[in-house]
Design a protein around this motif. Structure first.
Motif: not given
Length: 792
Positions: A242-243, A327, A338, A340-341, A382, A384, A387-388, A394
């Motif tokens: 989950n980052q 994901y 929401d 994303q995380n 996740s 997020s 994305r990383e 972000p």
């Protein structure tokens, strides 16, 4: 049964012969039959009395004569004129796309009668009373004789709108909410067993018969003692799925969600590789990737959606990838949530206990330890974290949603993926209960939900399924205690092990495969009744599309000729315990559910992910429980129709039309396919109009005819089962990959693969399936024709 009363004319103006024909609704038994039951005799008595009184309103007869129905003359070569009888008239059936014959309630008013002469009134009255009294005396003796004979079971009252209203009005939001609260109060430590025992007690107290647990010891894939991790090689930063940051030396979970963010039945170990963005992982996406890089020993970053995950994993394995991070793109998720995380879990099991493939996990079965079902190391992450790994900055809160994609000039990162799943045998529990049918107890309508969850009580969406299912049980058994009995047996099922690959339903289905092939006629699913606050979206096999659409229109108050938004109903391949019954047994299925958004091309198969989010809790998602009540009512109506309709509400013409729709836009549709599809449509049209129409009319219904007819309707979808589809695709060809792509899924797969051998094989499978269905229809027509000849 009184078929005709013919009397010669007596007196001036009395030259007309009057003929009456009363047709008894039901099976057409006559008065002189040797197997009359009490109800039939009472009905015959009333009909006889009614006819006699009507006839005796005319002047006294010189005589009357009873004629059997098969000697009734409709027309005559003599000069005698017959009245224009209009006992039946065609009208549109609410139960199908064919005309149904219905009795005209005002047919008596079509006749005119002369006024009796005053001189004959007294004599007529005396004769009338004497005649009626004599007939009733004789009938009384007959009734008395048979009343002391062998008792027969009480016949099932006809299913009508009033009865449906009684059942459905008992389903309320308050009652469903009470069930949810009771279920949520169960001990989370006991897990699945406590829920199963609770349901066993509840269903037994409500009045189901033979309520029992069906237990199976199965091989589950579970997380290890520490969470799986993703470590960026260049910076040596360690992440949980989950980052959240972790310590690569000794990662310790901060919550149980971190442990259960894993892919069940994934390969385990440690893998170092370069991350490659493959988008949705379809053949087109992989073609673009292969043009710029080789997938060997690399780790794919894969979006959920569009097609089944197992299908995409098979393509990635063929392309040489060694690992997969999957994901959900935020643009594909409901805007109200929401996620994303959020971490989530997935299962890579196509269905059932992996240690006993194709046969049940019972004592004595040979088992093989298969802790992983793929060579890939698979880990859900996740959005997020994705994305990383893609080096995407972000997204600003006010910016429109942009699908995640690797920058054209971005540098690919190398990561170390650690997956520590382990295999362990556990016991899962199914709860099965029966509501016995009256006239067809050996025909089963299965109604299924699930009480299993991904882990403990953290994911409580299972309570919605169980609460709605239990309230339907309560409403039906309440009517059963008042004397009602369905025509067919209703089998209520609550499954365990659903999230690990629908294990409970597969094992029970495999153990009872022969019985289900012979007896099961439909499966009504309550897998996820409420997963969002959007529109009511339903999935139904082509056989049940008409029934489900009619229920939708009724819910939306759609009237004939009025403007109404079309019902959101499709035959899309879906996840859940419906899989075994639709995919392996080809039993007609239906499922009603509220979703956050309509199932689209990209959002399809997002339900494969199990998110740990409070929005899954029924009280949060539907605090008033009105959505739960609506699903329960429409599901209850579908159940009532299938268990009580004399002719199953399946429509072969819908299957034929669906097949033609699947072929019309296909580039590979050959002449033989189109010819077979047209032949199937022609046969289905004739079968539906000439065979189903009289069977739906109570005046023309014959029990043996209906039995044979229902067997053909039940078996029709079985023609479309193929042996070895691509991974993740249904064996049942009638289900689409998404509602916007009508083409046969295996033809779409072959077309995308662009392999000539695969195309020819897929075309052959479709051709043989259509041919098999057409022959079944034809054999049914021939069978009924021979049966009519023998009867005559």
């Amino acid at each position: 049964m009184l078929e005709n009363i013919d009397r010669p004319a007596s007196g001036a103006g009395m030259g007309k012969d009057m003929a009456y024909r009363k047709v008894r609704a039901g099976h057409g038994a006559s008065l002189h039959s040797g197997a009359l039951d009490n109800e039939e005799l009472q009905t015959a008595s009333l009909e006889l009395e009614w006819d006699m009184e009507k006839e005796l309103e005319d002047p006294c007869m010189d005589g009357f004569q009873l004629e059997p129905a098969d000697q009734h003359i409709v027309g005559s070569s003599t000069g005698t004129t017959m009245p224009d009888l209009e006992a039946i008239q065609p009208s549109a059936s609410p139960h199908g796309r064919f005309e149904r014959l219905e009795e005209d309630p005002d047919y008596v008013t079509h006749f005119t009668r002369p006024v009796p002469n005053g001189q004959q009134k007294t004599a007529c009255l005396l004769f009338r009373y004497l005649l009626v009294g004599s007939v009733l005396f004789v009938l009384g003796l007959i009734i008395g004789r048979y009343a002391h004979g062998t008792p027969r079971p009480i016949s099932t009252p006809p299913a009508d709108t009033d009865f449906y209203h009684k059942v459905l009005s008992d389903i309320t939001a308050e009652k469903i909410q009470a069930h949810v609260r009771a279920l949520n109060s169960l001990s989370a430590e006991d897990g699945e067993l406590s829920r199963a025992l609770y349901l066993l007690q509840q269903w037994t107290e409500l009045g189901l018969t033979d309520v029992h647990l069906a237990n199976y010891s199965v091989l589950l894939s579970l997380p290890g003692s520490s969470p799986n991790t993703i470590t960026e090689k260049a910076s040596n930063r360690c992440f949980y799925p989950n980052q959240q940051p972790c310590h690569s030396e000794s990662p310790k979970p901060t919550s149980r969600d971190q442990l259960f963010s894993f892919a069940a039945y994934s390969a385990s170990g440690t893998l170092e590789g370069e991350v490659v963005d493959v988008q949705y992982g379809n053949i087109q996406d992989l073609s673009k990737v292969s043009a710029s890089t080789n997938g060997t020993s690399k780790i794919a970053l894969l979006k959920l959606g569009q097609t089944p995950l197992l299908y995409k994993l098979s393509l990635l394995a063929e392309a040489g990838f060694a690992g997969v991070l999957t994901y959900a793109d935020p643009c594909d998720l409901p805007s109200q949530q929401d996620l994303q995380n959020k971490a989530f879990g997935i299962a890579l099991n196509p269905g059932g206990d992996p240690s006993t493939p194709m046969y049940p996990s019972i004592d004595g079965s040979y088992r093989t330890l298969r802790g992983n079902l793929t060579s890939l190391l698979v880990q859900p992450v996740s959005a997020s974290l994705a994305r990383e790994l893609l080096s995407i900055p972000p997204l600003r809160q006010e910016s429109p949603c942009l699908p995640l994609s690797a920058p054209a000039t971005g540098v690919r990162k190398t990561i170390v993926l650690t997956v520590g799943t382990k295999a362990s045998y556990k016991t899962i529990y199914n709860v099965i209960g029966y509501l016995k049918g009256a006239s067809n107890p050996d025909r089963y309508v299965l109604v299924g939900g699930h009480h299993g969850s991904w882990h403990g009580g953290a994911l409580s969406e299972w309570s919605s399924s169980v609460a709605v299912l239990t309230q339907i049980v309560a409403s039906l058994t309440m009517q059963a205690r008042k004397g009602w009995q369905p025509d067919r047996t209703t089998v209520f099922c609550s499954w365990g092990g659903s999230e690990f690959g629908n294990i409970g339903s597969f094992e029970w289905g495999e153990e009872n495969r022969v019985v289900l092939r012979s007896n099961a006629v439909a499966y009504i699913s309550l897998h996820r009744p409420v997963s969002g606050r959007g529109a009511l979206c339903s999935v139904a096999s082509p056989s049940l599309l008409q029934l489900v659409s009619d229920i939708h229109k009724k819910l939306l108050n759609c009237t004939r000729g009025g403007n109404c938004v079309g019902p959101n109903v499709s035959s899309v391949q879906t996840s859940g315990d419906v899989n075994f019954f639709a995919n392996h047994l080809a039993i007609p299925t239906a499922e009603f559910a509220f979703q956050e958004t309509s199932t689209g091309e990209k959002t399809s198969f997002l339900s494969e992910a199990f998110f740990f989010d409070n929005s899954s809790v029924p009280e949060t998602l539907d605090p008033s429980f009105i959505l739960h009540e609506t699903v329960a009512k429409v599901t209850g109506e579908a159940i009532l129709r299938v268990v009580t309709d004399p002719v199953l509400p399946f429509y072969p013409l819908d299957i034929a039309l669906d097949i033609q729709n699947k072929l019309k836009d296909g580039e590979m549709s050959m002449a033989e396919l189109l010819e077979k599809a047209a032949s199937l449509r022609e046969g289905a049209t004739f079968f539906q109009s000439e065979m189903m129409r009289p069977a739906n009319d109570p005046k023309e219904r014959d029990p043996s005819h209906v039995r044979m007819l229902n067997d053909v309707l039940r078996d029709l979808e079985r023609s479309f089962i193929i042996p070895q589809p691509p991974p993740g695709l249904y064996r049942n060809l009638l289900y689409n990959l998404n509602p916007h792509t009508a083409q046969f899924s295996i033809l779409k797969y072959a077309e995308d693969a662009q392999k000539e051998g695969r195309m020819n094989e897929s075309l052959s499978q479709v051709l043989n399936a259509i041919n098999s269905a057409e022959r079944l229809i034809r054999s049914g027509l021939e069978l009924f024709e021979n049966n009519v000849i023998r009867s005559n």
